[in-house]
Design a protein around this motif. Structure first.
Motif, short mmCIF file in Angstrom:
data_model
loop_
_atom_site.label_atom_id
_atom_site.label_comp_id
_atom_site.label_asym_id
_atom_site.label_seq_id
_atom_site.Cartn_x
_atom_site.Cartn_y
_atom_site.Cartn_z
N TYR A 267 0.83 -1.20 0.00
CA TYR A 267 0.00 0.00 0.00
C TYR A 267 0.87 1.26 0.00
N GLY A 268 2.08 1.14 -0.45
CA GLY A 268 2.99 2.26 -0.57
C GLY A 268 4.08 1.92 -1.56
N ALA A 269 4.94 2.88 -1.78
CA ALA A 269 6.01 2.70 -2.77
C ALA A 269 6.89 1.51 -2.39
N VAL A 270 7.23 0.75 -3.40
CA VAL A 270 8.12 -0.40 -3.20
C VAL A 270 9.56 0.13 -3.17
N THR A 271 10.29 -0.15 -2.10
CA THR A 271 11.66 0.37 -1.94
C THR A 271 12.74 -0.64 -2.30
N GLY A 272 12.43 -1.91 -2.24
CA GLY A 272 13.43 -2.93 -2.55
C GLY A 272 12.80 -4.16 -3.16
N LEU A 273 13.53 -4.82 -4.06
CA LEU A 273 13.07 -6.06 -4.71
C LEU A 273 14.29 -6.93 -4.97
N HIS A 274 14.24 -8.18 -4.50
CA HIS A 274 15.40 -9.07 -4.65
C HIS A 274 14.94 -10.50 -4.82
N PHE A 275 15.49 -11.17 -5.87
CA PHE A 275 15.18 -12.58 -6.15
C PHE A 275 16.12 -13.49 -5.37
N HIS A 276 15.61 -14.70 -5.08
CA HIS A 276 16.39 -15.69 -4.35
C HIS A 276 17.57 -16.14 -5.21
N PRO A 277 18.77 -16.19 -4.65
CA PRO A 277 19.94 -16.63 -5.44
C PRO A 277 19.78 -18.10 -5.84
N LEU A 278 20.33 -18.42 -6.99
CA LEU A 278 20.25 -19.79 -7.50
C LEU A 278 21.47 -20.56 -7.02
N PHE A 279 21.30 -21.32 -5.94
CA PHE A 279 22.38 -22.16 -5.42
C PHE A 279 21.75 -23.25 -4.57
N GLY A 280 22.52 -24.27 -4.27
CA GLY A 280 22.04 -25.36 -3.42
C GLY A 280 21.35 -26.45 -4.21
N SER A 281 20.80 -27.40 -3.47
CA SER A 281 20.20 -28.59 -4.08
C SER A 281 18.79 -28.35 -4.60
N VAL A 282 18.11 -27.29 -4.14
CA VAL A 282 16.74 -27.00 -4.57
C VAL A 282 16.72 -25.61 -5.19
N ASP A 283 15.98 -25.49 -6.29
CA ASP A 283 15.89 -24.23 -7.02
C ASP A 283 14.75 -23.38 -6.44
N PHE A 284 15.12 -22.25 -5.80
CA PHE A 284 14.14 -21.30 -5.28
C PHE A 284 14.20 -19.97 -6.03
N SER A 285 14.68 -19.99 -7.27
CA SER A 285 14.86 -18.74 -8.00
C SER A 285 13.54 -18.07 -8.38
N ASP A 286 12.39 -18.73 -8.14
CA ASP A 286 11.10 -18.09 -8.44
C ASP A 286 10.57 -17.30 -7.24
N LEU A 287 11.29 -17.32 -6.13
CA LEU A 287 10.88 -16.57 -4.95
C LEU A 287 11.59 -15.21 -4.93
N PHE A 288 10.84 -14.16 -4.60
CA PHE A 288 11.48 -12.85 -4.44
C PHE A 288 10.81 -12.10 -3.31
N LEU A 289 11.58 -11.17 -2.73
CA LEU A 289 11.14 -10.37 -1.60
C LEU A 289 10.99 -8.92 -2.03
N THR A 290 10.04 -8.22 -1.42
CA THR A 290 9.87 -6.79 -1.64
C THR A 290 9.71 -6.10 -0.29
N SER A 291 10.22 -4.89 -0.23
CA SER A 291 10.05 -4.04 0.95
C SER A 291 9.34 -2.77 0.53
N SER A 292 8.64 -2.15 1.47
CA SER A 292 7.81 -1.00 1.11
C SER A 292 7.73 -0.02 2.28
N VAL A 293 7.23 1.16 1.94
CA VAL A 293 7.02 2.17 2.98
C VAL A 293 5.76 1.89 3.78
N ASP A 294 5.08 0.80 3.46
CA ASP A 294 3.91 0.41 4.26
C ASP A 294 4.29 -0.43 5.46
N TRP A 295 5.59 -0.44 5.82
CA TRP A 295 6.15 -1.09 7.00
C TRP A 295 6.16 -2.62 6.90
#
Length: 656
Positions: free
Chosen positions: A493-521
C-alpha cells in the motif's frame, strides 16, 4: 672445403705414393738383375781362364816328364809348402783324361785317343764344368716391398702403488714453542686495543663531521616555496599513495601470537550471547558529513572493497553534489577512492565483469562510469537528453556473461534502458513501461528492478504506487516487449523500496521466490508467475507471506547468498533484522539496533554471505559479521521447500 673433398684428396695422394713405390721397386729389381748378370759373366770368365791355365801347365809338365803342378814358371814361383801340397793334391792328367799331344791315350775300353781329341775333350769338359759352376754360383734375390700402417695405442702405464710408512708428525713438532702463552695473549690484547682505538677514531671523525654539517647554515624555505611544494600534484599523489600502504599495514588485525587452528576465539566470551557482531563503520569528515548513504555494494573481485553513494551536502556549495566512496576493510580511517558527480548519486555498483569500474545512477538521470585507475571524475557518462533517462535512476542491474553483458537501468520516468559500458552515448535498447490502469498517465514510475538468476530478458519492477509488474525486454511468442498487462502483483500500500530474487544455489531451485520491501512497514514474499503461464485475462497475484514486524518504513531487503532461508531487512528506526524462514516467520531471528538510531537506507551482503554492509542516513556505513548464522545446515533446503509448500497451500485454500 668439405670433409668429403679432403678425403678424396688424401686417397688420391696415397694412390700416387703407392705408384711411385711400385715404380721404384721395379727399377731396383732391374738394377739387381743387371748386377747379377755382370757378376755371373765375370765369374765365368775368371773361372774358365784359371782352369785353362792350369790345364796348360799340367800339359807342359807332362811333356817335360815332371809331375803335374811341380814345374817352373808360375808354379815354381810359389815356392811354399802350401803350393807344393796344393800341387801334389791336384789330380793327374790321367785322372782328368789329359795326355800329351801326339801321345796315344787309351780309354777305359783300351781304345787309343789322340792328343787332339783328348785336348778337345778336356776343353769340352772344362767348358761344361764352367757353365754348371756359373749357374750354381749365381743365386738371384729379389726384394719384395709392402705397405703397413702404424697404429698408435694410448695405453696408460701401469700404476705402481707404493706404500711408505712414515711418522705423521711435522719436523720440529716436539720442539719447544717459539712463543709462550703469555706472549701470545699479550699480542692478541694489543691487536684488540688497536682495533678499538681505530673504531673510536672513526666514530670521533663521524661525530665531528656531523657537527660540522649541523653547524652549516641551511637556507630556510620561504612561505611561498613551502606552499608550492605542499600543493604540488606530485607531492600530494605521493603522500596519498604511500600513506594508504602505511595505514593498511597498521590496521592489519592478524595476531601472529594466536593459534587460529583451534577455531575458537578466546576473546569472544563477552560476545557469546550476540549472534551478530559489529565490526566497524566507515566515515570521512570531509565527504560524509551532512550526507546520507543512498546505496552500498560489494566488489565481486576484491572481497575487502565496497562502495557507497551519497547525496548532496547542503552546507558546502563548492563540493560536488554527488559522491561515491570506495572503502577498504584494511583502511578504516579514510576511503580508498573518492569519485565525484555533478548530481546526487542514488544508486551505485561495482561492475561484475570489470573489477576497476564503478557505475552510478544519478538524480539527474545520468549514468556515470568511474575507473579506479583514473582520477575522481567519471571517464564516461550518458548525455542529458531524451535519448536516456530524464528522471532519477534508483536501480542498476548487470546481466549476461563475461563476453556478452549489458547494464540495465530503471528510472521513475518509466523507461528501462540497456547500455554497453564502452558506449554510453546512447542506450542499446530503449523500453518504455506503460500500463492502462494509471489514471493520470500511463507511465509506470519504477523505483526498483530485479532479474532472476540466469535470466536476461524477463524482469520484475516495483513502482511508486506499490504494485509489482513482470516485463520483458524483447517481443516473445504471445507477448510483446514491456509490461505484462495481464499479471499485477498487488499487496503493498505504498512505494516499493526494494526487490530481490532468491539466489540460484544449493540442491533446490528457489529462483522463483522474491522479496519486496515497502514504505507500508512490511516485507512480502512472492512467488513469481512464469511468463509462459500468463493468460490474457487480468490476474492479481498476491504474496505468499507478509512480514509485519517493523514499526517504520522498510527501506531495503536482501536474501543471504549462502543460507537459503535467511534474509535481512533495514527500516527507518535503525533496526537491522535477520529472518530465518525455517526458524520463525512471525519474529526476526536476530534484531539489532544499528548506530545512533537514524534511518537505514540500504543493505548489501558480501559474496560469501558472512558480512553485511548497511548504509545509514547519518552518512556512515556499518559492517556486521553474521557469524555462524550464515552457515546453513544440510537439511535447510528441504525444510524451506516444505515451508514454502505450506505457504502455497494456505494461499490456495485460505479457509483451511
Amino acid at each position: 672445403m668439405s670433409a668429403m673433398e679432403r678425403r678424396k684428396q688424401e686417397l688420391e695422394m696415397k694412390r700416387q705414393k703407392l705408384a711411385e713405390l711400385r715404380r721404384a721397386r721395379e727399377e731396383r729389381k732391374a738394377v739387381l738383375e743387371t748386377q747379377s748378370t755382370r757378376t755371373q759373366s765375370s765369374t765365368t770368365t775368371s773361372s774358365s781362364a784359371g782352369r785353362d791355365r792350369r790345364a796348360i801347365d799340367d800339359l807342359v809338365a807332362l811333356v817335360l816328364g815332371e809331375r803335374p803342378g811341380s814345374g817352373t814358371g808360375s808354379s815354381s814361383d810359389r815356392g811354399s809348402d802350401a803350393g807344393s801340397d796344393a800341387a801334389s793334391s791336384r789330380p793327374t792328367s790321367s785322372n782328368y783324361g789329359y795326355s800329351m799331344p801326339g801321345t796315344p791315350v787309351s780309354d777305359s775300353n783300351g781304345n787309343r785317343l789322340s792328343m787332339t781329341s783328348t785336348t778337345q775333350t778336356a776343353a769340352g769338359m772344362a767348358s761344361a764344368s764352367t757353365t754348371t759352376t756359373a749357374v750354381a754360383a749365381a743365386p738371384q734375390y729379389v726384394a719384395e716391398l709392402s705397405e703397413f700402417q702404424t697404429v698408435v695405442a694410448d695405453i696408460p702405464p701401469l700404476e705402481h702403488v707404493v706404500y711408505s710408512k712414515e711418522i705423521q708428525t711435522a719436523e720440529g713438532s716436539f720442539d719447544a714453542p717459539q712463543k709462550s702463552e703469555e706472549e701470545i695473549r699479550q699480542e692478541i690484547m694489543e691487536e684488540i686495543e688497536q682495533l678499538e682505538k681505530q673504531r673510536q677514531a672513526q666514530l670521533e671523525e663521524e661525530r665531528k663531521r656531523a657537527e660540522q654539517e649541523k653547524n652549516e647554515e641551511t637556507p630556510d624555505l620561504s612561505v611561498e616555496e613551502k606552499k608550492m611544494i605542499l600543493t604540488s600534484p606530485e607531492f600530494l599523489s605521493f603522500v596519498d599513495t604511500s600513506s594508504k600502504f602505511v595505514e593498511r599495514a597498521l590496521n592489519e588485525t592478524y595476531d601472529f601470537m594466536k593459534d587460529y587452528t583451534l577455531g575458537v576465539d578466546v576473546d569472544s566470551d563477552e560476545n557469546t550471547g550476540k549472534r551478530v557482531k559489529f565490526m566497524c563503520d566507515f566515515w570521512d569528515e570531509k565527504w560524509s558529513r551532512n550526507r546520507s548513504v543512498t546505496d552500498v555494494n560489494w566488489s565481486n573481485k576484491y572481497p575487502e572493497l565496497l562502495v557507497s553513494s551519497y547525496n548532496k551536502n547542503p552546507a558546502t556549495v563548492n563540493d560536488p553534489d554527488g559522491v561515491a566512496l570506495v572503502w577498504n576493510l584494511h583502511l578504516l580511517e579514510r576511503p580508498e577512492f573518492v569519485f565525484h558527480s555533478q548530481s546526487d548519486v542514488l544508486s551505485v555498483m561495482f561492475s561484475k565483469f570489470h573489477p576497476n569500474y564503478v557505475i552510478g545512477g544519478t538524480y539527474s538521470g545520468q549514468i556515470v562510469l568511474w575507473d579506479t585507475r583514473a582520477k575522481s571524475l567519471p571517464v564516461l557518462k550518458t548525455p542529458l537528453s531524451a535519448g536516456g533517462h530524464t528522471h532519477p535512476v534508483y536501480s542498476l542491474e548487470m546481466v549476461g556473461t563475461q563476453n556478452a553483458h549489458n547494464l540495465i537501468t530503471a528510472s521513475t520516468d518509466g523507461f528501462v534502458c540497456s547500455w554497453q559500458l564502452d558506449m554510453l552515448a546512447q542506450p542499446q535498447d530503449y523500453l518504455e513501461l506503460l500500463h492502462p490502469s494509471h489514471n493520470k498517465t500511463d507511465e509506470v514510475s519504477v523505483t526498483c528492478l530485479g532479474f532472476p538468476d540466469n535470466e536476461t530478458t524477463t524482469f520484475w519492477v516495483g513502482t511508486e504506487e506499490g504494485n509489482v509488474y513482470q516485463a520483458g525486454r524483447y517481443d516473445q511468442a504471445g507477448s510483446k516487449a514491456g509490461i505484462n498487462q495481464a499479471d499485477t502483483y498487488k499487496g503493498h500500500y505504498g512505494a516499493v523500496t526494494g526487490l530481490h530474487f532468491h539466489p540460484l544455489f544449493g540442491s533446490v531451485d528457489f529462483s522463483d521466490l522474491f522479496l519486496t520491501s515497502s514504505v507500508d512497514w512490511t516485507v512480502k514474499l512472492w512467488r513469481s508467475k512464469s511468463a509462459s503461464k500468463s493468460s490474457s485475462q487480468p490476474t492479481e497475484v498476491v504474496p505468499l507471506y507478509s512480514f509485519e514486524h517493523a514499526d517504520d518504513y522498510v527501506y531495503d531487503v536482501k536474501w543471504s547468498p549462502s543460507h537459503p532461508a535467511l534474509f535481512g531487512s533495514v527500516d527507518g528506526t535503525g533496526q537491522f533484522d535477520l529472518w530465518n524462514l525455517n526458524a520463525d516467520t512471525e519474529e526476526p531471528y536476530v534484531s539489532t539496533s544499528v548506530g545512533s538510531g537514524r534511518a537505514l537506507n540500504k543493505l548489501a551482503w558480501d559474496k560469501e554471505g558472512n558480512k553485511t554492509a548497511i548504509g545509514s542516513s547519518d552518512g556512515r556505513v556499518y559492517l556486521y559479521d553474521i557469524g555462524e548464522i550464515a552457515t546453513p545446515k544440510q537439511d535447510e533446503w528441504h525444510l524451506l521447500q516444505k515451508n514454502v509448500s505450506e505457504m502455497i497451500a494456505n494461499q490456495e485454500n485460505p479457509g483451511k
